[in-house]
Structure formats: C-alpha cells, structure tokens
Design an enzyme around this catalytic site. Structure first.
Site, PDB file in Angstrom:
ATOM      1  N   LYS A 226      35.114   9.547  -6.816  1.00  0.00           N
ATOM      2  CA  LYS A 226      35.391  10.699  -7.673  1.00  0.00           C
ATOM      3  C   LYS A 226      36.507  10.313  -8.618  1.00  0.00           C
ATOM      4  CE  LYS A 226      33.675  14.252  -7.109  1.00  0.00           C
ATOM      5  NZ  LYS A 226      32.471  14.947  -7.643  1.00  0.00           N
ATOM      6  N   LYS A 487      15.590   5.131 -12.392  1.00  0.00           N
ATOM      7  CA  LYS A 487      14.866   5.062 -13.667  1.00  0.00           C
ATOM      8  C   LYS A 487      15.501   4.031 -14.594  1.00  0.00           C
ATOM      9  CE  LYS A 487      13.821   7.899 -17.760  1.00  0.00           C
ATOM     10  NZ  LYS A 487      13.934   9.257 -18.361  1.00  0.00           N
ATOM     11  N   SER A 493      10.063   5.348 -17.003  1.00  0.00           N
ATOM     12  CA  SER A 493      10.216   6.755 -16.634  1.00  0.00           C
ATOM     13  C   SER A 493       9.202   7.136 -15.570  1.00  0.00           C
ATOM     14  CB  SER A 493      10.048   7.654 -17.868  1.00  0.00           C
ATOM     15  OG  SER A 493       8.776   7.467 -18.454  1.00  0.00           O
TER      16      SER A 493
END
Length: 595
Positions: A226, A487, A493
């Site tokens: 984070k 992806k 995709s």
C-alpha cells in the site's frame, strides 16, 4: 436428573441441528429431563496436538451442569476452544488493549485480528509440520511455526520519500509519500495508492498488512502493499498533481519499489484512472522503455491504455457477490432465522461513492430493497425503496444527495436503523463499542476497509449478527485488478481468441439436434441461462463471470474453516485463518529465510 441420554460423535463429523458448525470432540454426553430438554453436558477432548515428554496424549474431561436458559452450542464451542488452545503464539503487548479500545489505531486493528487468528490456529500448523517432517523433533517444529507466524506479523519494507514541489505561486512545498510491502511470499506485491492528509506510516503499513491477507483469501498470487501521498488533492491544480504523481513514481522506481514483477499499484482514495495513467506513462518513458510488460506496472488504467472493462464496478459487485454466497446458503440463513435469497431483504448503505453506489445497484437488481443511504452531509430514507440508478444520476448531476425528492432527508447516522442488511462502504471504524449494541441489522457487508473495531466485532457477534469481513467482502477490486494484470502480461484481451468459437459451438449443437429431429420433430431452443452463456462474448461479461467464480470459491473456503475451527459466526477469524494457511505454506515450502 430423571434420566440420561448419551450421544457419541465422530471427531471429524460433528454436525448439530441448530447449524452446521462443527466441534471436534471424541465423546460428548447430553443430560435430559423427561421432556427431552437438555440440562447439561460433559465433553471429552483428545489432546492429540499436545506432545508430552513421555509422548502420551492427554484427555480432558469437562462437565457442565446449568439451567436450560444458559446452555447452548456456543457454550460447547467456548469450552472446546478453551481446552484446545495449546500453542505458544501470543498477542504482542502493544495490542493487548485493542479489543476494548473505542478508537484503535487502524494498523493495530489489523495486526490484532491477525495475531488472534494465528494464536488459534498455531496447534494445527504444528500438527501439519509434524506430519510433514516426521524426523524433526517437537521443539524444532514448534520453533519453526512460531518463527514463521512472527515473521508474518511484520511489515518487511516501508519507505518514506520527501521531495520539493515548486507551485504556481512560486512557493516551494515539501511533499511526503509512503510505500509499504508487508509480505513477499508471492510477487509482485499489490496495493493501492491514495492521496489524503491522513496518509501516514502506520496507516500505510496497516493497509499493506490487510492486502496480503485479502489477496490470499481470494487466491490471488500477490503479496500485500500500500502507498500514499500526504496531500489534499483539492488544493492542487491538475498540472501540480501530475508533477507530484510522476515524481513519486520516480522516487519508488529508483528504490526498486515498483515494477511489473515487483509491486503493482492500483487506484485508491482520491486516485483513479488518470493517476494510474500518469504512473504507467512515467515508467514507459524511463525505467520501462525496454520492458515488454510495461503496461502491467499498474492496474486501474483507462481501457484504451491497457485497462479492463468491468474494473470500475468490480468492488461493488464483489460486495454483492460476497453477500450472495451466504444468503443463498440455507444453513447460514437458518442460523440467522432468515429466508434464503435477496428477495424482500431491506438494505441500508453507508457511503454512496464508487463502492456503495454499485453495491446498492447490484443488491437491488438481485431483489433487495434499498431503504436508506447515508453520506457525509445528509442521509436519505424511504421505506418503499430507493432506486439506486436514479440516485446515482442525481448524485452525478448535483454532486450531493441533498435535494433528492424521492426520499426523506434525515440528519445523523443510519447505522443503527432497522434493516436486514447493513453495508458500511465509506471509511474505517464506523461501528465501535458505543454504537454496536444499537445495530439492528442481521447481516453486515463490509464494503470499506476496517469499518468494525475489535470491540464492536465482539458485541455484534454476541448479538448473532453475521459480518462478512472486509478482506473478503471488498476483494472484488483486487480480483479484477489481477485480471487486468494478466491481460497486460498476456498481451491479449479477454474473449478475443475464444468467444466467437464458443458462441458458434453452442449454436451448431442446437442446429445439429434440430436436424436430427427431422422436419416433423419439435424445434429445440436454448433456455435463457444457456443463451446468456452463449452471448457472454464481451470482456466485461467474461470478467464478471470470473469475479463471481473467485468470490464463490473463497466464500466456500471461509465456510469450511469456520466449520473446522468451530467459529460459529466469527467469519473474520475464519477468513484470516483461511489466508494464513496459504501464506504459511508458501513461506515454509519456499525457504523463507532466503527472502
């Protein structure tokens, strides 16, 4: 006693009619009156996890005699837990007051939840390693388990960066940013970047902590991270925000703190597609100009820059699906004395931002009734129901919930209003020791990070409320971020290579069946469910199915752990144990001392 009735249970297959929570006993006797009312019980626990010096197993006998009103399966569970906890893992001293603290430090909250779960499961980990390494003596096994659990309780890396910003008015301001890595049992680590004046080291560490367990909970191959920058973004121009974001990116890149195989950030509070695009572009133009997987440095990007369809609504959809996993389970609904499914359930959502608005939309689509919405400046109530899509349109136009004519405005909190399902989707610690007793909901879906303090958690569990914990409930965003990461590194995709073929296969199967039936036979057509699968050709549809699959698998795992450890409605501890098991095994089998 007028008579006795003896029931013997298998150690691994104890199920009670009141619920499906399991207690691993070797023997249990229930004493009844003539009317078959339970008056007391004796329980025998085989201490096969304990290792005495003489190598013998111990057996503990507990006899409890009490009035009917006081006895319950919870009492059996409490007694079993008391005598089954033989590990040596202890909750650190600085966390001892967290269970009773009204406003605990967020990082300490997350730490406390981890250590409480680790303490409970330590005996099972010792047993697991004893079986894995039969030639290792008991003390060595215990030392290895203890060391690993203590290591998992540490944040491995946390840096602070400071740099100057020359503002448009010629003033020089010092900007402070942070990035923390909790656990690197899987790489890359994953976690958002937020902007806010409340960003500080402890908060970043706590959120990194939570991300590790969140990713493990839903089986994502990431460690936890984070980061954030201590600024109020409303006080800076778009140009200044871009300078700050790009400079922060460079500070992290110079320290090897982010990269497609190191640390993959994502949007968080006060950041979005724009900021992620700036980070990606900065990497492409500098350190990543030769990296074929450069777009994978961040997730949450615009779709035209390698982002993924369905990311915006993912966290809200995950909140709905996490609730659905339990609402469709008859055993859990019987425990709450509710009917299965969403139909007719009343819902209140606290926080109508990205997460809360989409969560409200999906639960209403599933059949629930949204009766209340709480925001910073106003709350709305309508017992007949609020249309979330209509409210979203109003919010987008007016930038506030005020003035919405189809509901009654109300000042103050809605957290204690009567409803079936409460969804806190705004901020931390909104349910605490002061208001938890007044909560009337039967289910709480934690869309925000850390909305329930440990003190409130205990109160709510004792009230029989089912809390779907944040680390599982709001993991939809992290899950779809994982799909975006895949992806980017696969450079294709979703659906591009297979959707057309799959659609064609289903059509041709029915054509073949109808041809075989002949001209006089009935015409066979796919039902609506099969048509939906057949037409699932867009990236957004494929992502949606993938997200639901991930949430269902994780939810099933949490249920099984709650059952195995006899945790009743303590799903938070079950989720932590479910995560700790996977992280522990990854660290132990990978040679953790070499990190």
């Amino acid at each position: 006693m007028d008579g006795t009735h003896e029931t013997t249970f298998s150690q691994h297959h104890v199920y009670y009619t009141c619920s499906k929570f399991r207690v691993p006993l070797t023997h249990m006797d229930l004493w009844y009156k003539n009317n078959n009312t339970i008056m007391g019980f004796s329980a025998e626990f085989n201490d096969d996890d304990d290792h005495d010096d003489n190598g013998d197993d111990d057996t503990t006998i507990v006899v409890v005699m009490m009035p009917l009103a006081m006895i319950s399966i919870t009492m059996v569970v409490v007694v079993w837990n008391t005598f089954n906890r033989r590990g040596k893992h202890e909750i650190p001293k600085h966390l001892q007051k967290i269970p009773t603290d009204k406003d605990p430090n967020f990082a300490h909250m997350v730490e406390y939840y981890y250590h409480a779960a680790a303490k409970l499961m330590e005996p099972s980990l010792i047993k697991e390693l004893t079986q894995k390494y039969p030639k290792l003596d008991a003390k060595s096994v215990e030392a290895r388990v203890s060391g690993l659990l203590r290591f998992m309780g540490c944040v491995t890396t946390c840096i602070e960066v400071n740099f100057p910003l020359l503002k448009n008015n010629s003033e020089i301001e010092i900007i402070t940013g942070y990035r923390a890595h909790h656990m690197k049992q899987r790489l890359p680590v994953k976690g958002g970047i937020r902007f806010g004046m409340d960003v500080e080291e402890d908060e970043v560490k706590g959120l990194a902590y939570l991300m590790t367990f969140k990713c493990a909970c839903v089986n994502l191959p990431f460690g936890g991270a984070k980061g954030g920058i201590r600024i109020d973004p409303s006080k800076y121009t778009a140009k200044e925000l871009q300078i700050i974001t790009r400079r922060y990116t460079m500070e992290l890149l110079r320290r090897n703190m982010i990269g497609p195989g190191i640390d993959v950030p994502a949007p968080d509070v006060n950041t979005g597609e724009r900021e992620m695009n700036w980070i990606c572009d900065q990497y492409l133009k500098t350190f990543g100009h030769k990296d074929i997987n450069a777009l994978a440095i961040v997730t949450g990007k615009p779709v035209h820059i390698g982002g993924i369809n369905g990311r915006t609504s993912a966290t809200g959809r995950g909140v709905w699906k996490a609730g659905d996993v339990f609402l469709q389970d008859k055993d859990w609904m019987d425990f709450l004395k509710m009917k299965t499914g969403w139909e007719g359930k009343t819902v209140i959502v606290q926080g109508f931002g990205n997460v809360g608005s989409y969560a409200a939309k999906f639960v209403v689509d599933a059949g629930a009734k949204l009766i209340g919405v709480q925001e910073k400046d106003v709350s709305l109530m309508n017992p007949e129901g609020i249309n979330p899509e209509d409210l979203i349109s109003h919010m987008n136009e007016k930038k506030t919930l005020k003035g919405y004519s189809k509901a009654t405005e109300k000042q103050g909190s809605l957290l204690t209003e009567k409803c079936d399902i409460l969804m806190p989707c705004a901020t931390q610690k909104v349910l605490n020791s002061e208001n938890a007793n007044a909560v009337q909901a039967k289910i709480i879906l934690e869309g925000a990070n850390g909305p329930v303090t440990p003190a409130a958690d205990e109160i709510l569990r004792k009230k029989g409320i089912l809390m779907i914990p944040d680390m599982y409930c709001n993991a939809g965003g992290a899950t779809v971020s994982y799909f975006e990461f895949l992806k980017n590194i696969n450079h294709v995709s979703y659906g591009k290579m297979t959707s057309k073929r799959d659609n064609h296969v289903i059509r041709e199967i029915f054509n073949s069946i109808n041809e075989s039936m002949g001209d006089g036979g009935p015409h066979i057509c796919p039902n609506k469910s099969l048509e939906k699968i057949r037409n699932c050709t867009s990236e957004a549809d494929i992502v949606d199915y993938g997200l639901q699959t991930v949430m269902e698998m994780a939810g099933q795992g949490i249920k099984e752990v709650a059952n195995e450890y006899a945790l009743c409605n303590d799903l938070r501890t079950a989720a932590y144990i479910f995560s700790i098991q996977k992280i522990f095994r990854a660290l132990e089998s990978s040679g953790f001392t070499q990190q």
